[in-house]
Design a protein around this motif. Structure first.
Motif, PDB file in Angstrom:
ATOM      1  N   ASN C 175       0.811  -1.218   0.000  1.00 38.11           N
ATOM      2  CA  ASN C 175       0.000   0.000   0.000  1.00 38.11           C
ATOM      3  C   ASN C 175       0.845   1.270   0.000  1.00 38.11           C
ATOM      4  OD1 ASN C 175      -2.188   1.705   0.087  1.00 38.11           O
ATOM      5  ND2 ASN C 175      -2.680   1.345   2.245  1.00 38.11           N
ATOM      6  N   SER C 176       1.662   1.420  -1.007  1.00 43.38           N
ATOM      7  CA  SER C 176       2.543   2.584  -1.044  1.00 43.38           C
ATOM      8  C   SER C 176       2.686   3.071  -2.485  1.00 43.38           C
ATOM      9  CB  SER C 176       3.912   2.193  -0.479  1.00 43.38           C
ATOM     10  OG  SER C 176       4.655   3.345  -0.174  1.00 43.38           O
ATOM     11  N   ALA C 177       2.789   4.383  -2.632  1.00 48.73           N
ATOM     12  CA  ALA C 177       2.876   4.957  -3.976  1.00 48.73           C
ATOM     13  C   ALA C 177       4.210   4.591  -4.625  1.00 48.73           C
ATOM     14  CB  ALA C 177       2.725   6.470  -3.904  1.00 48.73           C
ATOM     15  N   SER C 178       4.225   4.719  -5.940  1.00 47.83           N
ATOM     16  CA  SER C 178       5.399   4.304  -6.709  1.00 47.83           C
ATOM     17  C   SER C 178       6.531   5.328  -6.620  1.00 47.83           C
ATOM     18  CB  SER C 178       4.994   4.134  -8.170  1.00 47.83           C
ATOM     19  OG  SER C 178       6.136   4.007  -8.992  1.00 47.83           O
ATOM     20  N   ILE C 179       7.731   4.826  -6.464  1.00 44.53           N
ATOM     21  CA  ILE C 179       8.924   5.655  -6.670  1.00 44.53           C
ATOM     22  C   ILE C 179       9.382   5.419  -8.106  1.00 44.53           C
ATOM     23  CG2 ILE C 179      11.334   5.996  -6.000  1.00 44.53           C
ATOM     24  CD1 ILE C 179      10.468   5.254  -3.131  1.00 44.53           C
ATOM     25  N   VAL C 180       9.518   4.154  -8.456  1.00 41.81           N
ATOM     26  CA  VAL C 180       9.758   3.757  -9.849  1.00 41.81           C
ATOM     27  C   VAL C 180       8.951   2.480 -10.103  1.00 41.81           C
ATOM     28  CG1 VAL C 180      11.443   3.021 -11.577  1.00 41.81           C
ATOM     29  CG2 VAL C 180      12.143   4.620  -9.791  1.00 41.81           C
ATOM     30  N   THR C 181       8.215   2.455 -11.204  1.00 46.11           N
ATOM     31  CA  THR C 181       7.533   1.225 -11.623  1.00 46.11           C
ATOM     32  C   THR C 181       8.068   0.847 -13.004  1.00 46.11           C
ATOM     33  OG1 THR C 181       5.554   1.787 -10.370  1.00 46.11           O
ATOM     34  CG2 THR C 181       5.293   0.184 -12.151  1.00 46.11           C
ATOM     35  N   VAL C 182       8.377  -0.426 -13.159  1.00 47.27           N
ATOM     36  CA  VAL C 182       8.877  -0.927 -14.440  1.00 47.27           C
ATOM     37  C   VAL C 182       7.983  -2.081 -14.884  1.00 47.27           C
ATOM     38  CG1 VAL C 182      10.855  -1.886 -15.684  1.00 47.27           C
ATOM     39  CG2 VAL C 182      11.243  -0.397 -13.692  1.00 47.27           C
ATOM     40  N   ALA C 183       7.454  -1.997 -16.097  1.00 48.79           N
ATOM     41  CA  ALA C 183       6.710  -3.120 -16.676  1.00 48.79           C
ATOM     42  C   ALA C 183       7.273  -3.349 -18.073  1.00 48.79           C
ATOM     43  CB  ALA C 183       5.225  -2.809 -16.742  1.00 48.79           C
ATOM     44  N   ALA C 184       7.406  -4.627 -18.437  1.00 50.38           N
ATOM     45  CA  ALA C 184       8.042  -4.909 -19.730  1.00 50.38           C
ATOM     46  C   ALA C 184       7.553  -6.221 -20.308  1.00 50.38           C
ATOM     47  CB  ALA C 184       9.563  -4.950 -19.566  1.00 50.38           C
ATOM     48  N   ILE C 185       7.580  -6.284 -21.607  1.00 52.66           N
ATOM     49  CA  ILE C 185       7.402  -7.545 -22.324  1.00 52.66           C
ATOM     50  C   ILE C 185       8.728  -7.817 -23.026  1.00 52.66           C
ATOM     51  CG2 ILE C 185       6.203  -8.732 -24.200  1.00 52.66           C
ATOM     52  CD1 ILE C 185       4.312  -8.282 -22.040  1.00 52.66           C
ATOM     53  N   ILE C 186       9.359  -8.921 -22.658  1.00 46.97           N
ATOM     54  CA  ILE C 186      10.662  -9.268 -23.241  1.00 46.97           C
ATOM     55  C   ILE C 186      10.548 -10.636 -23.924  1.00 46.97           C
ATOM     56  CG2 ILE C 186      13.152  -9.489 -22.805  1.00 46.97           C
ATOM     57  CD1 ILE C 186      12.290  -6.811 -21.831  1.00 46.97           C
TER      58      ILE C 186
END
Lengths: 163, 458, 271
Positions: C175-186
């Motif tokens: 339950n915490s806001a994002s500092i860095v979010t990474v999403a990827a399709i590799i």
């Protein structure tokens, strides 16, 4: 500004309430129905003090305009101790000293009830996750998690009655 | 779980306890778990007016113009209270115990000294109308340079009404401790270590925000439902501010949804009671979450300079401390917190030469006040960090270094009070044992009951 | 002050409601709009709720997932086809909040799910008073929708097992806001990266594609050395900001670290 009548099944009884536009479920409970056990901590969805069950799911009463849940079933903390018998969660909170100032307690118990209805045997991690939206500023989380686990373990068999 | 070690101070445990050691249900637990515990906001009365405060948007500014007329045009707004409505607008919370001067206005007059300071109160039929009215009040400011740093504040232009940049303690510009002669002792010391320690303000963030509901009764009295932690302080201050006899007010409270010291100031009750008096209607003043975070008093920011003279054998020979407590814009409980900080110096250690200057300084930050061990908690952070720094300097074990300096019964403290009931030596020994650290026999033989020959001090 | 809350039950009703109140604010789960309403003095006069519009279902057809914009985020967890998103779901708010917060709300709040939708190359279905169109979610995020338009659904192809990568850095575990979010399709073909997509959140006002990172990975051998070198290029794509959770400097500094953690696993970013 025109009010409207909203019908909600509140703790098992259908209640019709005349509300101003955008009245939150929290205000309906507290100000129209005198169900003050659901607490107002932030009115921002940040503290979890107003957690109730809407159609069985834990939700934050301060973020729900009541017009949008007309016809729903709402359950609050007041519905738990029927016939003066504490619900196992309540009993576990009492026995486990899981209350301090008591302000977060209603929300904690309702979030826990929402969890146990879909996951009757939660792990400690499940419990911590389930109450991650509920703030206890007395920081009594350990005893709250213990109480929820104790209640889950004891559900189905009566817990020790306190004196 | 560790069991309680009862072997120490056995002769002091003569009492026969019936409850200690047994498990007893909390008196309030059933109310809490069933939702029946009554917090202040759980009462409601017909015809209640809702109070919304217009707050300063500037750190420091003159109020050149205050126009409340646009608020009065909002449907549902009943009245706007300004400082002219407050019978005795200037106060200070601790005046009840002789602290002065009155440095804080209930509502700002010609100037504001921090962001969020109360300017005027809008009373309306609904919370929505009150919020709309508050938004429409026009305040014209002329900004003044703000001061945020405690040391800068020592020499900046003093605030009006405060009289000086810092609180005056019985004619002195700070709380002082003078014991021995630190300057001479520093010359004799083998090592000198001087460090600076800083802390930021800390907000209590109680789950229940600050607030009250005031109801005029038929007999000319007013019932105040409040979540204050200080019912009688609040009653007396409210009566003094409003110029009424104490027996006109009745406080109902004691059930607090998280306080931690954040609810001991007297802020919401006087103005809500005034609203109830002037309208003869119940008035509710509840902080929003944003207000709670912005304007309720935090723990003070503190700055410590600690200079120690240390001997090669590990004894602290002299300790000089200069402390600046950031009171924010008004003194509230910070004068008391600073006194507590001074009383806590130089830590639980026997040091023959001690010099402390503890200043309570005014800045343009949110007024600070009480919070769990205020004056003491941050002092311990600074003192114990300093102890670790010295241990590192001397290449000594930090527990053994503390044992060398721990106070014993019969020692004279810097405040010229003899130590009694000391237990630091035993606590340190137990801590070493529980953390699996082996102390040498010299340190195991130490005791709080006196220095003896084994205690490393002639 | 609020004058009306309307809860239409069909797109036709919704259009009528928006015709009557063109400046109405849309609300679904309430987690974004209601805090503003509750603060008061908000200037909103009409709320139109999307909760009973019938756009809250999740369906699957030929490997394509179609998700109603008003579907609560918790709903996604009920479908085994979306199991690859379980870490994403778990990282958004609390379970209570996820029972309310919707997919559409997260999209327009530029939340963690929106970052994933960009990585998944999702398509948004957009309706207005007369017609219906579809547009890439990436474009919707960049340009927004026109007045009178509403995103009703998002759809995307379920990625091949093991190709979806995700990491979120936050101050607390839950339950915490994002500092860095990474999403990827590799996608990998014989160990080589084939046409990857990487999206970043928390490091600009809106989710961004890390195209320079993608470029350095495409057609390369997928190994630690390549990923580390490519991740460093993310600096060109981001416009980090300072908030209560982290400074812009910190966000910029740790973005490559979290790209490595997302792509290579937790241990990778630590050395």
């Amino acid at each position: 500004m025109k009010g409207s009548v909203v019908s909600i099944t509140l703790n098992g009884v259908e209640r019709e309430t005349l509300v101003a536009p955008g009245t939150t479920l929290l205000n309906l409970l507290r100000e129209h129905q005198s169900l003050t056990g659901t607490r107002r901590g932030c009115d921002q969805g940040s503290c979890g003090s107003c957690t109730v069950l809407v159609d069985g799911k834990a939700k934050l009463a301060c973020l729900i305009p009541v017009e949008t849940i007309a016809g729903s079933r709402v359950e609050t903390v007041e519905n738990l101790a029927l016939n003066n018998e504490l619900h196992p969660l309540q009993q576990a909170f009492v026995e486990g000293f899981a209350t301090q100032c008591g302000f977060c307690t209603s929300g904690m118990i309702m979030a826990a009830k929402g969890l146990l209805s879909v996951n009757p045997r939660p792990s400690r991690a499940d419990v911590i996750r389930a109450i991650s939206g509920n703030v206890c500023r007395c920081t009594g989380y350990e005893s709250i998690v213990d109480a929820i686990l104790a209640a889950a373990a004891g559900m189905g068999k009566p817990l020790k009655k306190s004196a | 779980m560790e069991t309680i070690d009862t072997s120490f101070f056995t002769e002091e445990r003569a009492g026969s306890f019936n409850t200690v050691g047994t498990s007893t249900e909390r008196a309030d637990a059933r109310g809490h778990v069933t939702g029946r515990t009554q917090f202040y906001e759980d009462v409601s009365f017909p015809n209640t007016l809702h109070l919304k405060m217009v707050r300063s948007t500037k750190h420091h500014a003159l109020i050149k113009k205050l126009d409340v007329a646009p608020a009065m045009k909002v449907p549902g707004v009943v009245r706007v209270l300004t400082w002219k409505d407050v019978p005795n607008n200037w106060y200070t919370i601790l005046k009840l115990i002789g602290v002065g001067p009155d440095d804080e206005p209930v509502l700002a007059e010609d100037r504001v000294r921090f962001i969020g300071e109360q300017i005027c109160a809008v009373l309306a039929e609904t919370p929505q109308a009150a919020a709309e009215g508050a938004k429409r009040v026009k305040v014209v400011y002329e900004e003044l340079p703000p001061v945020f740093d405690v040391e800068e504040a020592m020499t900046s232009k003093p605030f009006t009404n405060h009289g000086s940049n810092y609180y005056i303690y019985e004619g002195h510009n700070c709380r002082r401790i003078r014991f021995g002669d630190v300057e001479t002792a520093f010359k004799q010391a083998d090592h000198i270590l001087e460090c600076r320690y800083n802390s930021a303000p800390i907000e209590h963030a109680p789950t229940e925000t600050t607030g009250c509901v005031v109801k005029p009764e038929g007999n000319g009295r007013y019932t105040i439902y409040s979540n204050t932690q200080a019912l009688y302080f609040t009653l007396d201050n409210t009566a003094l501010i409003l110029g009424v006899q104490f027996n006109k007010l009745r406080m109902i409270g004691g059930t607090v949804g998280g306080g931690f010291g954040g609810k001991v100031d007297v802020i919401v009750e006087p103005i809500a009671t005034l609203g109830a008096m002037l309208t003869n209607r119940p008035v509710k003043y509840a902080y929003s979450r944003a207000e709670e975070m912005q304007v309720s008093s935090p723990r003070a920011a503190e700055r410590f300079y600690i200079k120690d003279g240390i001997m090669k054998d590990g004894r602290i020979f002299a300790r000089k401390i200069t402390l600046y407590v950031d009171a924010g814009a008004y003194c509230r409980h910070s004068t008391y917190g600073t006194t507590k900080a001074a009383a806590h110096m130089p830590g639980p250690y026997t040091i023959p030469n001690v010099h402390v200057d503890a200043y309570c300084v005014y800045t343009n930050r949110t007024p600070s006040s009480a919070m769990r061990g205020f004056g003491v908690t941050i002092a311990d952070f600074a003192l114990e960090s300093q102890m670790d720094q010295i241990a590192r300097l001397l290449k000594m074990d930090p527990i053994e270094f503390r044992l060398k300096n721990a106070y014993r019964d019969g020692d004279m403290k810097a405040h010229r009070k003899e130590v009694e009931g000391a237990a630091l030596v035993e606590v340190l020994q137990a801590a070493a044992k529980q953390s699996g650290q082996k102390l040498s026999s010299e340190f195991l033989a130490m005791s709080s009951y006196g220095w003896g020959s084994a205690n490393g001090k002639a | 002050m609020l004058q009306a809350v309307v809860t239409p039950t069909s797109l036709g009703d919704l259009r009528k409601a928006l015709k009557l109140a063109p400046k109405a604010t849309l609300v679904a789960g309430g987690t974004l709009v209601m805090p503003i309403i509750n603060e008061g003095a908000h200037g909103i006069s009409t709320l139109v709720s999307l909760s009973k519009l019938g756009i809250d279902a999740v369906s699957f057809k030929k490997g394509i997932a179609t998700i109603g914009a008003a579907a609560p985020i918790a709903e996604l967890a009920r479908h085994s086809e979306l199991k690859f998103l379980s870490a994403v779901i778990d990282s958004i708010g609390s379970p209570t909040l996820r029972n309310m917060a919707t997919v559409g709300g997260n999209l327009f709040a530029y939340g963690d799910l929106a970052v994933c939708l960009v990585a998944l190359d999702a398509t948004a279905i957009v309706v207005n008073a007369k017609s219906k169109r579809s547009a890439p979610v990436e474009e919707i995020i960049k340009k927004g929708v026109k007045a009178g338009e509403l995103v009703t659904h998002v759809s995307f192809a379920i990625p091949k097992p093991g190709t979806f990568k995700y990491a979120k850095a936050s101050r607390r575990a839950l339950n915490s806001a994002s500092i860095v979010t990474v999403a990827a399709i590799i996608p990998l073909v014989k160990g080589m990266v084939a046409d990857c997509r990487i999206a970043l959140g928390g490091v600009a006002a809106k989710p961004v594609r890390a195209k320079s990172v993608e470029k350095l990975l495409n057609a390369k051998l997928f190994d630690e050395k390549t990923v580390r070198a490519a991740a460093a290029a993310a600096a060109k794509e981001i416009a980090p900001f300072t908030d209560a959770y982290a400074s812009a400097w910190y966000r910029a500094r740790v973005t490559p670290v979290h790209i490595c953690r997302a792509l290579l696993g937790d241990a990778a970013g630590k050395s």
